[in-house]
Structure formats: C-alpha cells, structure tokens
Write a protein that holds these residues in place. Sequence first.
Motif, PDB file in Angstrom:
ATOM      1  N   ILE A  98       0.439  -1.159   0.302  1.00 54.95           N
ATOM      2  CA  ILE A  98      -0.024   0.128   0.215  1.00 54.95           C
ATOM      3  C   ILE A  98       0.880   0.871  -0.018  1.00 54.95           C
ATOM      4  O   ILE A  98       0.589   2.976   0.817  1.00 54.95           O
ATOM      5  N   GLY A  99       1.928   0.846  -0.810  1.00 55.08           N
ATOM      6  CA  GLY A  99       2.663   2.052  -0.865  1.00 55.08           C
ATOM      7  C   GLY A  99       3.778   2.842   0.382  1.00 55.08           C
ATOM      8  O   GLY A  99       4.292   3.600   0.479  1.00 55.08           O
ATOM      9  N   ILE A 100       3.816   1.926   1.793  1.00 52.58           N
ATOM     10  CA  ILE A 100       4.271   2.515   2.856  1.00 52.58           C
ATOM     11  C   ILE A 100       5.723   1.856   3.018  1.00 52.58           C
ATOM     12  O   ILE A 100       5.804   0.366   3.333  1.00 52.58           O
ATOM     13  N   VAL A 101       6.911   2.403   1.782  1.00 53.71           N
ATOM     14  CA  VAL A 101       8.240   1.887   1.975  1.00 53.71           C
ATOM     15  C   VAL A 101       9.600   2.287   2.017  1.00 53.71           C
ATOM     16  O   VAL A 101       9.271   3.378   2.212  1.00 53.71           O
ATOM     17  N   ARG A 102      10.577   1.666   1.959  1.00 49.67           N
ATOM     18  CA  ARG A 102      11.454   1.963   2.214  1.00 49.67           C
ATOM     19  C   ARG A 102      11.606   4.019   1.686  1.00 49.67           C
ATOM     20  O   ARG A 102      11.769   4.608   0.466  1.00 49.67           O
ATOM     21  N   ARG A 137      -5.767   7.467  -0.486  1.00 46.14           N
ATOM     22  CA  ARG A 137      -3.757   6.942  -1.257  1.00 46.14           C
ATOM     23  C   ARG A 137      -3.549   5.364  -1.287  1.00 46.14           C
ATOM     24  O   ARG A 137      -4.075   4.727  -2.245  1.00 46.14           O
ATOM     25  N   GLY A 138      -2.984   5.504  -0.966  1.00 51.62           N
ATOM     26  CA  GLY A 138      -2.313   4.051  -1.004  1.00 51.62           C
ATOM     27  C   GLY A 138      -2.930   2.650  -1.304  1.00 51.62           C
ATOM     28  O   GLY A 138      -2.541   2.279  -2.366  1.00 51.62           O
ATOM     29  N   TYR A 139      -3.602   2.253  -0.032  1.00 52.80           N
ATOM     30  CA  TYR A 139      -4.535   1.199  -0.690  1.00 52.80           C
ATOM     31  C   TYR A 139      -5.169   1.211  -1.534  1.00 52.80           C
ATOM     32  O   TYR A 139      -5.578   0.499  -2.140  1.00 52.80           O
ATOM     33  N   PRO A 140      -6.032   2.092  -1.574  1.00 55.30           N
ATOM     34  CA  PRO A 140      -7.442   1.869  -2.901  1.00 55.30           C
ATOM     35  C   PRO A 140      -6.611   2.398  -4.081  1.00 55.30           C
ATOM     36  O   PRO A 140      -7.140   1.623  -5.111  1.00 55.30           O
ATOM     37  N   ILE A 141      -5.639   2.791  -4.726  1.00 50.65           N
ATOM     38  CA  ILE A 141      -4.434   3.193  -5.417  1.00 50.65           C
ATOM     39  C   ILE A 141      -4.335   2.015  -5.949  1.00 50.65           C
ATOM     40  O   ILE A 141      -4.204   1.216  -7.717  1.00 50.65           O
ATOM     41  N   GLU A 142      -3.698   1.319  -4.880  1.00 50.60           N
ATOM     42  CA  GLU A 142      -2.824   0.208  -5.847  1.00 50.60           C
ATOM     43  C   GLU A 142      -2.946  -1.148  -6.025  1.00 50.60           C
ATOM     44  O   GLU A 142      -3.707  -2.173  -6.785  1.00 50.60           O
TER      45      GLU A 142
END
Length: 225
Positions: free
Chosen positions: A70-74, A140-145
């Motif tokens: 969900i976009g939570i990355v380095r 943002r992160g969850y729905p877009i992915e």
Amino acid sequence: MSGKQPSPATLVGLCVALGLPFILTLVSGGRSEVLWDTPRTVLTIAQEWVVTIILIGIVIFWERRPLASIGIVRTTWRDLLWGLGGFVVGALSFVITIPLVTALGLGTTTTGINQLAQTPIALRVAIVITAGITEEILFRGYPIERFTEMTGKPYWGAGIAYLAFVLLHIPFWGLGGSIQIGVWSLLVTGLYVWRRNLPACMVMHILNDAYAFILLPELFAQYLP
C-alpha cells in the motif's frame, strides 16, 4: 496491463477505506460550522485512527501482504524533497484558487482556518498528524494500489480514490473549500502515482496541514478580539 479478480479481503478493505469514513461522517452529522467543536473533533480523530488500524489489520492478517503493498516503503531523500516540493506547490494552489472560488460566490477554506484559531494548539497538532497519516493510507495508498491491481490501469485507481477524498471533505469544508482541496488533491495524488511512495505524500500532507492549521491560525489569532 490486465486486471485481476480481487479477493474478499480486498473488497472488504476497499469498503473500509472508502466507505466507512462516509458512514461515520453521516452518523456524526458533521457540518462546516461545527467542524472545530472540540468533542466532535476528538471523536473524528479517534475514528480515523480506528478505521486506519482496521485497514492495516486487513492488509497484514487477512490479505497477508506487506505494508509495501500500500505504498509504505523505504523513503529516500529524493522522495522527501518531492514531498517538500509538493507542499510548496500545493500551498500556492490554495492561494491561486481563492479568486475562482470567490467569483463563484462560494466560501473558501479561510473560514475553517479562522475557526481553528480559536482551538487549542494541541488539538490542531493532533489533527495535522492524524490527517497526514490516516488519510494518505485510506485515500491514497490502499485504494490506488488495489484498484490498479483490479483494473490494470493506475489512473483508474487514482481517479476513484481522488473522487472519494474530495467528496468526503464537502460536509466539513463546503463546496468552495472542497474545490480548493480538490486542486491540492490532484497534486498529492499525482505525486503518489509517480513515486509510489506513501511517506512522501504524508510529508506533503502534514506540511500542508501544519501550515494551514497551526501557522495560519496563530497568525489569525493575533487579530481576534
């Protein structure tokens, strides 16, 4: 790109991310003139964290996927700089859209900022941190992915998430304020689609809200009776 069939966990996750905030808003009966009523605001903050924790629980324990999904990355310094740049451009977008919204005879976000000047600064800090983290995960992160996986097209996912985010702000900020927020949201949504880095969007969001909810109200407070 071709999409894939979503799992039941993902369908539930999308309902939680995009549907539950609307339900809670309708239940609370929030309106712009009471947006910054302290008990109501504390309840809203708590609700946003609960919904976000539920969604993260779905990702980890039901979907059995990492937070990177969900976009939570380095995050690199370049990502952080893009978040900072997004904040600057986003702040300018609010200034630029004021004449347009005023010409349409609609209110702007200035009304809510004036109200914020009368609330405790600790509450404003909590609003800034909460919105900057939870809203980026939920809208943002969850729905877009997940919508991108389902449709095979990133811009479909971004469009659906963008629309939900803007609509959710109408009960609190009114149509005029939501138009301004909609322009800003185009920028942060574009940043995510491009970088696929949620922390960068969180930086942009937190800086924007800190400027609007903490710095500006402190300036306005000097002129209040």
